[in-house]
Structure formats: C-alpha cells, structure tokens
Design a protein around this motif. Structure first.
Motif, short mmCIF file in Angstrom:
data_model
loop_
_atom_site.label_atom_id
_atom_site.label_comp_id
_atom_site.label_asym_id
_atom_site.label_seq_id
_atom_site.Cartn_x
_atom_site.Cartn_y
_atom_site.Cartn_z
N VAL A 215 0.84 -1.20 0.00
CA VAL A 215 0.00 0.00 0.00
C VAL A 215 0.87 1.25 0.00
O VAL A 215 0.62 2.22 -0.73
CB VAL A 215 -0.95 0.01 1.22
CG1 VAL A 215 -1.64 1.36 1.36
CG2 VAL A 215 -2.00 -1.10 1.07
N SER B 99 2.38 1.84 -3.34
CA SER B 99 1.42 2.26 -4.36
C SER B 99 0.88 3.67 -4.12
O SER B 99 0.00 4.13 -4.84
CB SER B 99 0.24 1.27 -4.40
OG SER B 99 -0.49 1.31 -3.19
N GLY C 16 -0.62 4.69 -1.24
CA GLY C 16 -1.76 4.70 -0.33
C GLY C 16 -3.05 4.16 -0.90
O GLY C 16 -4.12 4.30 -0.29
N ASP C 17 -3.00 3.53 -2.06
CA ASP C 17 -4.20 2.98 -2.69
C ASP C 17 -4.50 1.60 -2.07
O ASP C 17 -4.06 0.57 -2.57
CB ASP C 17 -3.99 2.85 -4.20
CG ASP C 17 -5.23 2.36 -4.93
OD1 ASP C 17 -6.29 2.24 -4.28
OD2 ASP C 17 -5.13 2.07 -6.14
N VAL C 18 -5.27 1.60 -1.00
CA VAL C 18 -5.55 0.36 -0.27
C VAL C 18 -6.39 -0.59 -1.12
O VAL C 18 -6.07 -1.77 -1.27
CB VAL C 18 -6.26 0.66 1.06
CG1 VAL C 18 -6.60 -0.65 1.78
CG2 VAL C 18 -5.39 1.54 1.94
N ALA C 19 -7.49 -0.09 -1.68
CA ALA C 19 -8.40 -0.94 -2.45
C ALA C 19 -7.70 -1.54 -3.66
O ALA C 19 -7.82 -2.74 -3.95
CB ALA C 19 -9.62 -0.14 -2.88
N GLY C 20 -6.96 -0.71 -4.39
CA GLY C 20 -6.25 -1.20 -5.57
C GLY C 20 -5.19 -2.22 -5.22
O GLY C 20 -4.99 -3.21 -5.94
N THR C 21 -4.50 -2.00 -4.11
CA THR C 21 -3.47 -2.94 -3.68
C THR C 21 -4.07 -4.28 -3.30
O THR C 21 -3.55 -5.35 -3.67
CB THR C 21 -2.69 -2.37 -2.48
OG1 THR C 21 -2.07 -1.14 -2.87
CG2 THR C 21 -1.63 -3.34 -2.00
N GLN D 188 -6.86 -5.50 -4.38
CA GLN D 188 -7.37 -6.15 -5.58
C GLN D 188 -6.26 -6.88 -6.33
O GLN D 188 -6.49 -7.90 -6.98
CB GLN D 188 -8.01 -5.09 -6.50
CG GLN D 188 -9.17 -5.60 -7.32
CD GLN D 188 -10.37 -5.97 -6.45
OE1 GLN D 188 -10.65 -5.34 -5.44
NE2 GLN D 188 -11.08 -7.01 -6.85
#
Length: 272
Positions: free
Chosen positions: A66, A69, A71-76, A78
C-alpha cells in the motif's frame, strides 16, 4: 485321508468376489475422499490454524505494498489478495505428500493398496481432500479483505476457486509422487519441497510485481505455470471473466492437473 480339490473349484475360489472388484473411478474416488476427509471433519481447527500463514502475509506485506502504491488500499488489495489465494493453493497442496509419508511409515498406506480401488482413484481422492481446506481458506481470506476495500465479485470468486481446485489436484498428485520417490528418505522430500516452492512463488509475481525485475526473471516467469494462474485469479476476482489471462490460467491449471495425475499414478504403480 487326502482330499483332492477339483481344479475348477480352485479356480473359482481364487477369483475375487464380484463385490471386491473396483466399482468405477467416480465411486472409488468418492470412497477415498470420504475416508481421507474424516480426520478433517473431526479436527476442523487444523483448517483454521493453517490460515495463520496467508493472513500474516496479508497483514505484513499488504501495508508495504500500500505504501509503495501511494496509499491505494483498495487497488493494492485487488492486486494482492488473488496472489494470496494462489499461495494458499501452492503451500496447501505441496505438503500433502507428507501425509502419505506418514501413512507409509505406519503401514496404513499398504493396507489401502489391497482394497479393490483403482490407483488413480486413490490418488485423486486424496488430492481432492486437500482441495476442501483450500476452498475454505481462500473464501475466508477474501472475506477478511472485504472490509478493508477489496471488491468482491462472487461469480469471479467461484470461478477462481474452481481453477485453483483443478490446479490443487494436480499439484497434490505431484506431491504424492515425490513422497513415493522419497519414501525411504524423508529429508529428501522436504529438501525438494523447500527448494522448489519459494522460487516458484517469487517468480510468479504473487507477492511482489516483477515489472522492474531483470530480464532473466521475466524469462523464468514466462515458463512458470503459477504466473499464469496468478494472472487468471487477478482477472477473475476483479470480475473480468473473459480476460485473456483467464485462458492462460485455465490452461496452466489443467496441464498441471493432467501431468500430476499421470505422474502420480505411474509412481504408485511403480512403487507397488
């Protein structure tokens, strides 16, 4: 007084009873599956305990990814959760040969060989038993990730678990073949187990992306079936069931299944 037994009577008595003959691959596989699953039903805590490793990876690697990336929690999640599911399938089925080693040491494996069951059913039934914890653990990992932003696509998850199950049967069969080859050298099983598993895991991109890796890593990943499995799981869990990566993953899982069963059955026939 000696009694002479007619040859016809001897021939009849030497024949196996009709009920002792193999009753078909599906029936035999189901019989072995039920037998092997009984310890799992009696001790379901073992399935929960084996979740520790994937959850540790999810909890420790996840925050690092995360951060990388931005801070992209949802994308990470996924991207990362499908890799965790493949890791569960890899480690869960790769260690199934250890159970066979124990049975060979205690003599219980030899007793199953005299049963009127086909060798392929003995192998597939055992491997299917290890698919059940795989499906349970994979589902739990996904559900744990949902509150943190993972987008759950139910049809994609179901399809992904089916692909992993097919792969698990084949990889479990290969693990059994390795156990048969190392039946008198337990240490050899674990040496091969550890030597192969971690390179396969790292070179599949399930934990870390290989985009910035050297050319030799890309070449190794291209011949690693787990790479295609990871790509398929990421597409399926994202809901993209028609992605080209899914085709590659299905082919890799099917090829692993076929090769594993063929190698495993030959190993069982050769060993006994």
């Amino acid at each position: 007084m000696n009694t002479i037994t007619p040859a016809s009577a001897v021939a009849v008595s030497d024949r196996p009873a009709a009920s002792a003959r193999p009753t078909g691959f599906v029936h035999d596989t189901a019989t072995v599956f039920v037998r092997e699953s009984r310890p799992l039903v009696r001790d379901p805590f073992s399935v929960v305990f084996s979740l520790v490793q994937p959850l540790v990876f999810l909890g420790l690697f996840g925050p690092l990814l995360v951060g990388a990336s931005g801070g992209d929690v949802a994308g990470t999640l996924q991207w990362f959760v499908p890799g965790i599911l493949v890791m569960v399938a890899l480690f869960g089925t790769a260690s199934t040969g250890a159970n066979l080693l124990f049975e060979m040491q205690t003599g219980s494996h030899e007793r199953t060989l005299v049963a009127p069951l086909s060798r392929s059913a003995l192998l597939v039934g055992r491997a299917l038993k290890d698919v059940v914890p795989l499906v349970i653990q994979g589902t739990i990992v996904v559900l744990v990730a949902v509150p943190f932003g993972f987008r759950l696509d139910v049809p994609g998850l179901l399809a992904g678990l089916v692909v992993l199950a097919v792969f698990g049967v084949g990889f479990g069969a290969l693990s059994y073949a390795l156990a048969l080859a190392c039946r008198n050298r337990d240490w050899m099983f674990w040496m091969v187990h550890q030597t192969l598993l971690f390179p396969l895991m790292i070179l599949s991109g399930m934990l870390l992306p290989l985009d910035d890796g050297p050319a030799w890593m890309h070449a190794a990943a291209a011949v690693n079936p787990l790479s295609y499995l990871v790509g398929a799981e990421r597409a399926l869990l994202a809901g993209d069931l028609g992605a080209p990566a899914v085709v590659g993953g299905v082919i890799a899982a099917t090829a692993t299944c076929v090769i594993g069963i063929v190698v495993g059955v030959r190993a069982m026939r050769k060993a006994h």
